[in-house]
Write a protein that holds these residues in place. Structure first.
Motif, PDB file in Angstrom:
ATOM      1  N   THR A 151       6.276  56.027  43.933  1.00 52.93           N
ATOM      2  CA  THR A 151       6.615  57.322  43.254  1.00 52.93           C
ATOM      3  C   THR A 151       6.202  58.669  43.896  1.00 52.93           C
ATOM      4  OG1 THR A 151       4.574  56.988  41.793  1.00 52.93           O
ATOM      5  CG2 THR A 151       6.410  55.891  41.301  1.00 52.93           C
ATOM      6  N   LEU A 152       5.235  58.586  44.926  1.00 54.54           N
ATOM      7  CA  LEU A 152       4.621  59.539  45.566  1.00 54.54           C
ATOM      8  C   LEU A 152       5.567  60.269  46.672  1.00 54.54           C
ATOM      9  CD1 LEU A 152       0.849  58.225  45.793  1.00 54.54           C
ATOM     10  CD2 LEU A 152       1.672  60.035  43.999  1.00 54.54           C
ATOM     11  N   ILE A 153       6.357  59.509  46.824  1.00 57.03           N
ATOM     12  CA  ILE A 153       7.429  59.941  48.018  1.00 57.03           C
ATOM     13  C   ILE A 153       7.854  61.195  47.814  1.00 57.03           C
ATOM     14  CG2 ILE A 153       9.612  59.242  49.374  1.00 57.03           C
ATOM     15  CD1 ILE A 153       8.708  56.408  49.263  1.00 57.03           C
ATOM     16  N   PRO A 154       8.520  61.467  46.595  1.00 56.45           N
ATOM     17  CA  PRO A 154       8.948  62.791  46.471  1.00 56.45           C
ATOM     18  C   PRO A 154       8.317  64.110  46.584  1.00 56.45           C
ATOM     19  CG  PRO A 154       9.903  61.453  44.706  1.00 56.45           C
ATOM     20  CD  PRO A 154       8.726  60.813  45.406  1.00 56.45           C
ATOM     21  N   LEU A 155       6.880  63.820  46.255  1.00 53.37           N
ATOM     22  CA  LEU A 155       5.830  64.894  46.425  1.00 53.37           C
ATOM     23  C   LEU A 155       5.534  64.832  47.996  1.00 53.37           C
ATOM     24  CD1 LEU A 155       3.075  64.164  43.494  1.00 53.37           C
ATOM     25  CD2 LEU A 155       4.670  66.415  43.928  1.00 53.37           C
ATOM     26  N   VAL A 198       5.340  66.703  40.136  1.00 59.38           N
ATOM     27  CA  VAL A 198       4.061  66.181  39.666  1.00 59.38           C
ATOM     28  C   VAL A 198       4.345  65.135  38.268  1.00 59.38           C
ATOM     29  CG1 VAL A 198       1.691  66.559  38.479  1.00 59.38           C
ATOM     30  CG2 VAL A 198       2.447  67.983  40.606  1.00 59.38           C
ATOM     31  N   LEU A 199       5.153  66.053  37.420  1.00 56.88           N
ATOM     32  CA  LEU A 199       5.481  65.349  36.225  1.00 56.88           C
ATOM     33  C   LEU A 199       6.255  63.927  36.273  1.00 56.88           C
ATOM     34  CD1 LEU A 199       6.197  68.040  33.694  1.00 56.88           C
ATOM     35  CD2 LEU A 199       4.199  66.475  33.796  1.00 56.88           C
ATOM     36  N   GLY A 200       7.113  64.014  37.500  1.00 57.68           N
ATOM     37  CA  GLY A 200       8.101  62.882  37.799  1.00 57.68           C
ATOM     38  C   GLY A 200       7.273  61.876  38.371  1.00 57.68           C
ATOM     39  N   SER A 201       6.170  62.076  39.171  1.00 56.93           N
ATOM     40  CA  SER A 201       5.516  60.889  39.482  1.00 56.93           C
ATOM     41  C   SER A 201       4.687  60.340  38.365  1.00 56.93           C
ATOM     42  CB  SER A 201       4.397  61.555  40.470  1.00 56.93           C
ATOM     43  OG  SER A 201       5.136  61.851  41.867  1.00 56.93           O
ATOM     44  N   MET A 202       4.131  61.185  37.407  1.00 58.32           N
ATOM     45  CA  MET A 202       3.165  60.603  36.425  1.00 58.32           C
ATOM     46  C   MET A 202       4.098  60.056  35.522  1.00 58.32           C
ATOM     47  SD  MET A 202       0.992  63.951  35.398  1.00 58.32           S
ATOM     48  CE  MET A 202       0.776  63.461  33.593  1.00 58.32           C
ATOM     49  N   GLY A 203       5.426  60.354  35.441  1.00 51.13           N
ATOM     50  CA  GLY A 203       6.373  59.396  34.239  1.00 51.13           C
ATOM     51  C   GLY A 203       6.787  58.115  34.967  1.00 51.13           C
ATOM     52  N   LEU A 257      15.230  62.935  46.744  1.00 52.54           N
ATOM     53  CA  LEU A 257      13.981  62.164  46.321  1.00 52.54           C
ATOM     54  C   LEU A 257      13.303  62.054  45.065  1.00 52.54           C
ATOM     55  CD1 LEU A 257      12.015  63.370  49.509  1.00 52.54           C
ATOM     56  CD2 LEU A 257      12.879  61.279  49.031  1.00 52.54           C
ATOM     57  N   ALA A 258      13.997  63.214  44.115  1.00 53.30           N
ATOM     58  CA  ALA A 258      13.685  63.332  42.762  1.00 53.30           C
ATOM     59  C   ALA A 258      14.081  62.260  41.770  1.00 53.30           C
ATOM     60  CB  ALA A 258      13.717  64.824  42.210  1.00 53.30           C
ATOM     61  N   PHE A 259      15.422  61.977  42.314  1.00 52.39           N
ATOM     62  CA  PHE A 259      16.057  60.905  41.615  1.00 52.39           C
ATOM     63  C   PHE A 259      15.567  59.515  41.852  1.00 52.39           C
ATOM     64  CE2 PHE A 259      18.755  64.018  40.176  1.00 52.39           C
ATOM     65  CZ  PHE A 259      19.864  63.516  38.977  1.00 52.39           C
ATOM     66  N   SER A 260      14.579  59.326  42.885  1.00 52.60           N
ATOM     67  CA  SER A 260      14.133  57.921  42.973  1.00 52.60           C
ATOM     68  C   SER A 260      13.041  57.776  41.990  1.00 52.60           C
ATOM     69  CB  SER A 260      13.125  57.990  44.205  1.00 52.60           C
ATOM     70  OG  SER A 260      12.337  58.946  44.553  1.00 52.60           O
ATOM     71  N   TYR A 261      12.648  58.856  40.953  1.00 53.70           N
ATOM     72  CA  TYR A 261      11.831  58.583  39.842  1.00 53.70           C
ATOM     73  C   TYR A 261      12.534  57.634  38.804  1.00 53.70           C
ATOM     74  CZ  TYR A 261       8.595  62.470  41.493  1.00 53.70           C
ATOM     75  OH  TYR A 261       8.015  63.306  42.252  1.00 53.70           O
ATOM     76  N   THR A 262      13.876  57.648  38.711  1.00 57.51           N
ATOM     77  CA  THR A 262      14.624  56.833  38.028  1.00 57.51           C
ATOM     78  C   THR A 262      14.853  55.551  38.357  1.00 57.51           C
ATOM     79  OG1 THR A 262      16.805  57.404  38.734  1.00 57.51           O
ATOM     80  CG2 THR A 262      15.792  59.052  37.381  1.00 57.51           C
TER      81      THR A 262
END
Length: 308
Positions: free
Chosen positions: A108-112, A135-140, A253-258
């Protein structure tokens, strides 16, 4: 809306890759599986690329010459593919020293990491809203992962540092496609990645992939490898090539949070554990990820961008 649907499709296919890949262990080693996926994808992509050129009225031989005539382009795609292969090798090696939960959380740190690389390399300066979104995406995503594992604890293992480096390579891979991949279309770009990825992976698999143990005659092996090849390698590469050049590496990359959300939903349905989807931790994590995606999508996301 079309871009959003393609981003969701990409994330869903990535999630299915994590799920289906787990079934391949009984048929082949991860390194052997990766090499076969790249090679089969390359063989499938080649006729599709040739048909596309023919329908466009282009000379196929001239197009192949154009692909390989630039030494700079070849070097760029060698690096793009090498970073991707490095991620896979790092992942498989680290799993011998750490746990899947740890790698899932670090993933989950990859987008950052992608945002940081884009800032240093491409001089893309994100707004504070977008930084907050990442930051919120990684946390979520972490909350979702920990909520869906009964052993929701996390301590640093030896393999975690190795996988952290592998994640950095994957972030570099996506940003480098944005930097260097604009000169080619989605199909030619995906073909080049698979070609050079095969060049990197083949000797690695032959030396360390335990090729002699691959169950080549098993129906389960071929049905699973074909799904991984067509949907989670071939289609995801083409989608990634298109999306990186249209919506940008950061949003992709942000959509990798899903991804952990889709995995959790699949697990709940397959095991009839519906209550997991209403767990307070899971709902909280999903809500934070959705908020993060809204912030990252903000039109004010990049207040300065310069290609260098």
């Amino acid at each position: 809306m079309n871009a959003l649907l393609l981003l969701l499709l990409w994330a869903w296919l990535m999630a299915s890759s994590f799920i289906v890949s787990g079934h391949m262990v009984q048929y082949a080693s991860p390194l052997a599986t990766s090499a076969v996926r790249f090679l089969l994808s390359l063989l499938m992509m080649l006729p599709a690329l040739m048909v596309n050129w023919h329908r466009s009225g282009l000379n196929i031989l001239d197009q192949f010459r154009a692909l390989f005539q630039s030494k700079r382009r070849l070097l760029h795609y060698l690096m793009i593919s090498g970073a991707l292969v490095g991620f896979f090798v790092g992942l498989f090696t680290s799993l011998e020293l750490t746990t899947p939960l740890h790698t899932s959380v670090l993933y989950t740190l990859i987008p950052l990491m992608g945002v940081l690389i884009a800032f240093v390399w491409l001089r893309e300066l994100p707004s504070w809203w977008r930084v907050l979104g990442f930051v919120l995406g990684s946390m979520g995503a972490m909350i979702v992962l920990l909520a869906t594992h009964s052993s929701g604890t996390f301590g640093w293992n030896k393999g975690d540092s190795l996988f952290l480096g592998a994640c950095l390579l994957l972030a570099f891979h996506v940003v480098s496609v944005q930097k260097w991949g604009r000169t080619l279309g989605a199909l030619p770009g995906a073909f080049m990645i698979m070609l050079f990825g095969s060049v990197w992976l083949l000797p690695i698999a032959l030396i360390w992939g335990n090729i002699e143990q691959v169950q080549w005659l098993s129906f389960g092996f071929w049905s699973t490898i074909l799904y991984l090849t067509i949907f989670t390698t071939l289609l995801t590469f083409v989608l990634q090539q298109r999306l990186v050049t249209t919506v940008g590496a950061s949003r992709l990359l942000a959509f990798s949070y899903t991804v952990p959300i889709w995995v959790a939903v699949y697990t709940a349905f397959s095991q009839a554990r519906w209550s997991d989807l209403f767990d307070f931790g899971f709902v909280t994590g999903v809500s934070i990820v959705l908020l993060a995606l809204i912030l990252i999508r903000d039109n004010r996301g990049v207040i300065a961008a310069k290609q260098v």
